[in-house]
Design a protein around this motif. Structure first.
Motif, PDB file in Angstrom:
ATOM      1  N   GLU A   1      16.240  65.402  12.565  1.00 33.90           N
ATOM      2  CA  GLU A   1      15.238  64.519  13.151  1.00 33.90           C
ATOM      3  C   GLU A   1      15.347  63.110  12.568  1.00 33.90           C
ATOM      4  N   PHE A   2      15.632  63.029  11.281  1.00 35.01           N
ATOM      5  CA  PHE A   2      15.814  61.722  10.657  1.00 35.01           C
ATOM      6  C   PHE A   2      16.990  60.976  11.286  1.00 35.01           C
ATOM      7  N   LEU A   3      18.110  61.650  11.463  1.00 35.35           N
ATOM      8  CA  LEU A   3      19.274  61.022  12.076  1.00 35.35           C
ATOM      9  C   LEU A   3      18.996  60.643  13.527  1.00 35.35           C
ATOM     10  N   ARG A   4      18.244  61.483  14.225  1.00 31.82           N
ATOM     11  CA  ARG A   4      17.918  61.169  15.619  1.00 31.82           C
ATOM     12  C   ARG A   4      17.089  59.889  15.707  1.00 31.82           C
ATOM     13  N   GLN A   5      16.113  59.738  14.815  1.00 25.96           N
ATOM     14  CA  GLN A   5      15.295  58.529  14.829  1.00 25.96           C
ATOM     15  C   GLN A   5      16.115  57.295  14.443  1.00 25.96           C
ATOM     16  N   GLU A   6      17.045  57.465  13.495  1.00 26.00           N
ATOM     17  CA  GLU A   6      17.906  56.346  13.126  1.00 26.00           C
ATOM     18  C   GLU A   6      18.744  55.892  14.322  1.00 26.00           C
ATOM     19  N   LEU A   7      19.326  56.846  15.052  1.00 26.32           N
ATOM     20  CA  LEU A   7      20.125  56.503  16.224  1.00 26.32           C
ATOM     21  C   LEU A   7      19.264  55.885  17.320  1.00 26.32           C
ATOM     22  N   ALA A   8      18.040  56.392  17.472  1.00 26.01           N
ATOM     23  CA  ALA A   8      17.152  55.838  18.493  1.00 26.01           C
ATOM     24  C   ALA A   8      16.783  54.392  18.172  1.00 26.01           C
ATOM     25  N   GLU A   9      16.516  54.108  16.902  1.00 30.22           N
ATOM     26  CA  GLU A   9      16.182  52.733  16.516  1.00 30.22           C
ATOM     27  C   GLU A   9      17.373  51.797  16.707  1.00 30.22           C
ATOM     28  N   ALA A  10      18.557  52.262  16.311  1.00 32.03           N
ATOM     29  CA  ALA A  10      19.748  51.440  16.512  1.00 32.03           C
ATOM     30  C   ALA A  10      20.036  51.242  17.997  1.00 32.03           C
ATOM     31  N   GLY A  11      19.830  52.291  18.800  1.00 31.31           N
ATOM     32  CA  GLY A  11      20.043  52.169  20.235  1.00 31.31           C
ATOM     33  C   GLY A  11      19.074  51.195  20.891  1.00 31.31           C
ATOM     34  N   ALA A  12      17.817  51.186  20.400  1.00 33.57           N
ATOM     35  CA  ALA A  12      16.841  50.240  20.948  1.00 33.57           C
ATOM     36  C   ALA A  12      17.242  48.799  20.633  1.00 33.57           C
ATOM     37  N   SER A  13      17.716  48.554  19.414  1.00 33.77           N
ATOM     38  CA  SER A  13      18.175  47.203  19.057  1.00 33.77           C
ATOM     39  C   SER A  13      19.368  46.788  19.904  1.00 33.77           C
ATOM     40  N   LEU A  14      20.258  47.736  20.140  1.00 32.51           N
ATOM     41  CA  LEU A  14      21.427  47.431  20.965  1.00 32.51           C
ATOM     42  C   LEU A  14      21.040  47.168  22.416  1.00 32.51           C
ATOM     43  N   ALA A  15      20.050  47.908  22.919  1.00 33.03           N
ATOM     44  CA  ALA A  15      19.633  47.723  24.309  1.00 33.03           C
ATOM     45  C   ALA A  15      18.920  46.394  24.522  1.00 33.03           C
ATOM     46  N   LEU A  16      18.346  45.823  23.453  1.00 31.30           N
ATOM     47  CA  LEU A  16      17.645  44.546  23.596  1.00 31.30           C
ATOM     48  C   LEU A  16      18.602  43.384  23.835  1.00 31.30           C
ATOM     49  N   ILE A  17      19.863  43.544  23.452  1.00 31.83           N
ATOM     50  CA  ILE A  17      20.802  42.423  23.572  1.00 31.83           C
ATOM     51  C   ILE A  17      20.990  41.994  25.025  1.00 31.83           C
ATOM     52  N   PRO A  18      21.357  42.909  25.952  1.00 28.05           N
ATOM     53  CA  PRO A  18      21.496  42.446  27.346  1.00 28.05           C
ATOM     54  C   PRO A  18      20.178  42.017  27.963  1.00 28.05           C
ATOM     55  N   VAL A  19      19.060  42.628  27.527  1.00 27.35           N
ATOM     56  CA  VAL A  19      17.762  42.216  28.072  1.00 27.35           C
ATOM     57  C   VAL A  19      17.433  40.790  27.646  1.00 27.35           C
ATOM     58  N   GLN A  20      17.676  40.469  26.379  1.00 27.56           N
ATOM     59  CA  GLN A  20      17.432  39.106  25.906  1.00 27.56           C
ATOM     60  C   GLN A  20      18.329  38.107  26.614  1.00 27.56           C
ATOM     61  N   ARG A  21      19.555  38.501  26.896  1.00 24.55           N
ATOM     62  CA  ARG A  21      20.444  37.605  27.641  1.00 24.55           C
ATOM     63  C   ARG A  21      19.898  37.324  29.028  1.00 24.55           C
ATOM     64  N   GLN A  22      19.393  38.345  29.693  1.00 26.44           N
ATOM     65  CA  GLN A  22      18.836  38.155  31.028  1.00 26.44           C
ATOM     66  C   GLN A  22      17.602  37.257  30.986  1.00 26.44           C
TER      67      GLN A  22
END
Length: 285
Positions: free
Chosen positions: A168-189
């Motif tokens: 569960e700890f690793l899953r939350q770490e990946l989810a947080e990193a994935g959210a940061s990564l997903a913000l990049i194209p959104v911020q560009r738009q």
């Protein structure tokens, strides 16, 4: 006790003609040799055997399924399609290995790999059946099953066991990193949309119907002739940066780009300079 020789470079004093300098010198040092890691040796050998089995499986399955498909299509197309049967479950197995720390994500590639393996085994068996040798078809289909089973054992052995809290700890770490990564194209738009709005507002002239138009100029201070409209909000920009922003925002007409540059960067910008930067921005884009 076994030893191993290690060569190190050291600076040693060396005198020539009465002058001493530090020069590099390679020195051999005997160190105790570590004991042989038999577990790693055995695992390496098993992995090599698994690779060999997988290669033989792909060759056999491709030849068998290719012979089946060549009855209706030309051989290059038949054998090109035949290799897909094995590559499908091999790719699914690789994705399952990449998701080994997340059982939920590994469940889909594992199921897809089993389905792809079953299809490949049925195709090999069908070739033997049609050729009049059903026994050979069954044995040939078992080759793919054995290769898949061997690799499953090897990969499961190399997968470290994790308790529920750690997973569960690793899953939350990946989810947080994935959210940061997903913000990049959104911020560009968002930035692109804001730049387009700013460019449109700067390029379009203010008319009587626009909220920026001020038909009543009586309130302007005539004692200060140098007073001008406020610059649009934001940090100061060069002509090149303003042209780049306008082009990235979708402005293509040179007149509109020039109007934006004169309002945002330099009120005395020359048209030929703006045109040159427009061409550079289009080539860079």
């Amino acid at each position: 006790m076994k030893t191993r020789t290690v060569y190190e470079t050291r600076l040693v004093p060396h005198t020539v003609g009465g002058r001493t300098r530090l020069v590099p010198d390679e020195v051999a040092i005997e160190l105790p040799a570590p004991p042989r890691d038999w577990d790693r040796t055995v695992l390496t050998g098993v992995t090599a055997v698994a690779v060999l089995v997988l290669t033989a499986c792909v060759v056999w399955s491709t030849a068998s399924v290719g012979g089946l498909l060549s009855r209706v299509v030309i051989e290059p197309a038949a054998y090109g399609a035949a290799i897909v049967f094995d590559l499908a479950w091999i790719a699914c197995m690789a994705v399952e290995w990449l998701a080994r720390y997340d059982p939920d994500r590994a469940r889909l590639p594992r199921a897809a790999g089993h389905v792809a393996l079953l299809v490949a085994m049925l195709a090999v068996g069908a070739h033997g059946w049609i050729a009049g040798y059903p026994e050979i078809g069954i044995v040939g289909a078992a080759v793919s099953g054995l290769a898949k089973g061997l690799w499953t054992v090897v990969l499961r052995h190399q997968t470290p066991p994790l308790d529920a809290r750690t997973r569960e700890f690793l899953r939350q770490e990946l989810a947080e990193a994935g959210a940061s990564l997903a913000l990049i194209p959104v911020q560009r738009q968002v930035l692109r949309a804001r730049g387009l709005v700013a460019a449109e507002q700067a390029a379009l002239p203010a008319g009587p119907d626009t909220p920026d138009a001020d038909p009543d100029q009586s309130g302007q201070d005539t004692d200060r002739p140098d007073q001008s409209d406020e610059q649009p909000p934001g940090p100061p920009m060069t002509i090149k940066d303003a042209v780049r922003t306008a082009v990235d925002s979708g402005l293509t007409e040179p007149d509109r780009v020039l109007a934006y540059v004169r309002k945002r960067a330099d009120a005395n910008a020359r048209p030929d300079t703006v045109d040159r930067y427009i061409r550079l921005a289009r080539m860079a884009g």
